[in-house]
Design a protein around this motif. Structure first.
Motif, PDB file in Angstrom:
ATOM      1  N   LEU A 251       0.858  -1.180   0.000  1.00 57.69           N
ATOM      2  CA  LEU A 251       0.000   0.000   0.000  1.00 57.69           C
ATOM      3  C   LEU A 251       0.894   1.230   0.000  1.00 57.69           C
ATOM      4  N   HIS A 252       0.868   1.988  -1.108  1.00 56.35           N
ATOM      5  CA  HIS A 252       1.637   3.232  -1.239  1.00 56.35           C
ATOM      6  C   HIS A 252       0.702   4.382  -0.897  1.00 56.35           C
ATOM      7  N   LEU A 253       1.182   5.344  -0.113  1.00 56.95           N
ATOM      8  CA  LEU A 253       0.293   6.433   0.280  1.00 56.95           C
ATOM      9  C   LEU A 253       1.059   7.708   0.575  1.00 56.95           C
ATOM     10  N   SER A 254       0.329   8.808   0.502  1.00 59.54           N
ATOM     11  CA  SER A 254       0.802  10.100   0.986  1.00 59.54           C
ATOM     12  C   SER A 254      -0.085  10.500   2.155  1.00 59.54           C
ATOM     13  N   ALA A 255       0.481  11.253   3.092  1.00 59.06           N
ATOM     14  CA  ALA A 255      -0.266  11.671   4.281  1.00 59.06           C
ATOM     15  C   ALA A 255       0.034  13.122   4.585  1.00 59.06           C
ATOM     16  N   ASP A 256      -0.964  13.820   5.088  1.00 57.55           N
ATOM     17  CA  ASP A 256      -0.748  15.212   5.464  1.00 57.55           C
ATOM     18  C   ASP A 256      -0.033  15.274   6.819  1.00 57.55           C
ATOM     19  N   GLY A 257       0.260  16.487   7.291  1.00 49.18           N
ATOM     20  CA  GLY A 257       1.000  16.646   8.532  1.00 49.18           C
ATOM     21  C   GLY A 257       0.216  16.279   9.770  1.00 49.18           C
ATOM     22  N   CYS A 258      -1.087  15.937   9.615  1.00 49.21           N
ATOM     23  CA  CYS A 258      -1.908  15.505  10.738  1.00 49.21           C
ATOM     24  C   CYS A 258      -2.138  14.000  10.716  1.00 49.21           C
ATOM     25  N   CYS A 259      -1.303  13.280   9.976  1.00 50.45           N
ATOM     26  CA  CYS A 259      -1.317  11.808   9.955  1.00 50.45           C
ATOM     27  C   CYS A 259      -2.579  11.235   9.320  1.00 50.45           C
ATOM     28  N   ARG A 260      -3.102  11.892   8.272  1.00 47.12           N
ATOM     29  CA  ARG A 260      -4.290  11.402   7.591  1.00 47.12           C
ATOM     30  C   ARG A 260      -3.957  11.123   6.132  1.00 47.12           C
TER      31      ARG A 260
END
Length: 310
Positions: free
Chosen positions: A163-172
């Protein structure tokens, strides 16, 4: 209301964006009941047939999840809750990118080798979502052609998906992609970034560009750095030791070392924490779905729950 079910406030945030009947194919079973059933299965990893009776017929819940995974409804819901957060200024656009291995259960194997049914055909997702504008609707769900086509492969962990993902600075989670477990992280970097698409609350194009990006050494190569420079995205990616040695051997011809901000790199743990939040859902921590697009829908549904509750 059972444990893990949508609260009244969470339901009101999702309700305006859910499909409505087109008057020709009958009425949808209560969306709130079915979504609660889907979230229960995502959270617990229970087999579809073992869903508690309070969620209605298990096959209705499963078919709704399969349909919404195939026609892009889960992705639209994720983008809508992201748009609400962005309009309120609650998204930290200093993002991070990473991937995680997901062990595939033996029941995840054995999908038919022919591609899934195209939307609109018998047994497959119907064309579009009635009453809603499409954001991401594949003409045919990806998959077919064996384990590789369904995002299953062999890695050090055995029979796995990645699972490849990007996340914002609030861990979402902002965007997600599923590949076979042996697929290199760097090969999916551009696809993960291109999938970030947060609609504006009013007129205007969706936001697709972060303020800055952090990633580990797996993403340290020339094409990725060139892509980020071309898009004007500030980035912090450590240089690999062999790349550094090769640059130093060339002397002045090796060019300057890439910039590296240690303080910014410390924020990269946000994507690791986002992965931990996702894997609290047992159907994400272990893959049970045979089809890649259904497993992606499972991970996306878990992401929607994270955005609603964080």
């Amino acid at each position: 209301m059972g444990r893990g079910d949508l609260t009244d406030a969470e339901w009101e945030r999702l309700r305006p964006f859910l499909p409505v009947s087109n008057g020709r194919c009958g009425r949808w079973r209560d969306h709130r009941q079915v979504i609660n059933g889907i979230l229960h299965r995502v959270r617990t990893g229970v087999q579809w047939r073992d869903l508690p009776e309070r969620f209605g017929p298990w096959k209705t819940v499963y078919e709704r999840h399969r349909l919404w995974s195939g026609d892009g409804t889960w992705e639209r819901l994720l983008q809508r809750v992201q748009a609400e957060a962005d309009a309120a200024g609650e998204i930290d656009w200093d993002i991070s990118v990473d991937s995680t291995i997901v062990r595939a259960h033996q029941h995840a194997a054995g999908a038919r080798t022919d591609p899934p049914s195209a939307p609109g055909s018998k047994g497959g997702p119907r064309e579009g979502t009635p009453g809603r504008d499409a954001v991401a609707e594949p003409a045919r769900p990806p998959g077919g052609g064996g384990a590789g086509g369904e995002g299953l492969g062999r890695s050090r962990g055995g029979f796995t998906s990645k699972l490849h993902l990007s996340a914002d600075g609030c861990c979402r989670p902002l965007s997600l992609i599923v590949t076979p477990g042996q697929r290199a992280d760097c090969t999916q970097f551009i696809a993960v970034l291109e999938k970030i698409r947060v609609p504006r609350s009013g007129a205007g194009r969706p936001r697709v560009k972060p303020d800055s990006l952090a990633a580990d050494k797996a993403y340290s190569n020339g094409p990725i750095r060139e892509y980020l420079r071309r898009r004007g995205i500030r980035h912090t990616i450590p240089e690999k030791s062999d790349s550094q040695a090769a640059r130093l051997r060339k002397g002045s011809r090796g060019g300057r070392p890439p910039g590296f901000d240690e303080d910014r790199y410390k924020k990269r743990n946000t994507v690791e924490r986002a992965i931990n939040h996702l894997k609290q859902s047992r159907a994400v921590a272990t893959r049970y779905d045979k089809r890649a697009y259904v497993f992606l829908g499972t991970a996306t549904a878990a992401s929607v729950a994270i955005w609603l509750r964080r």
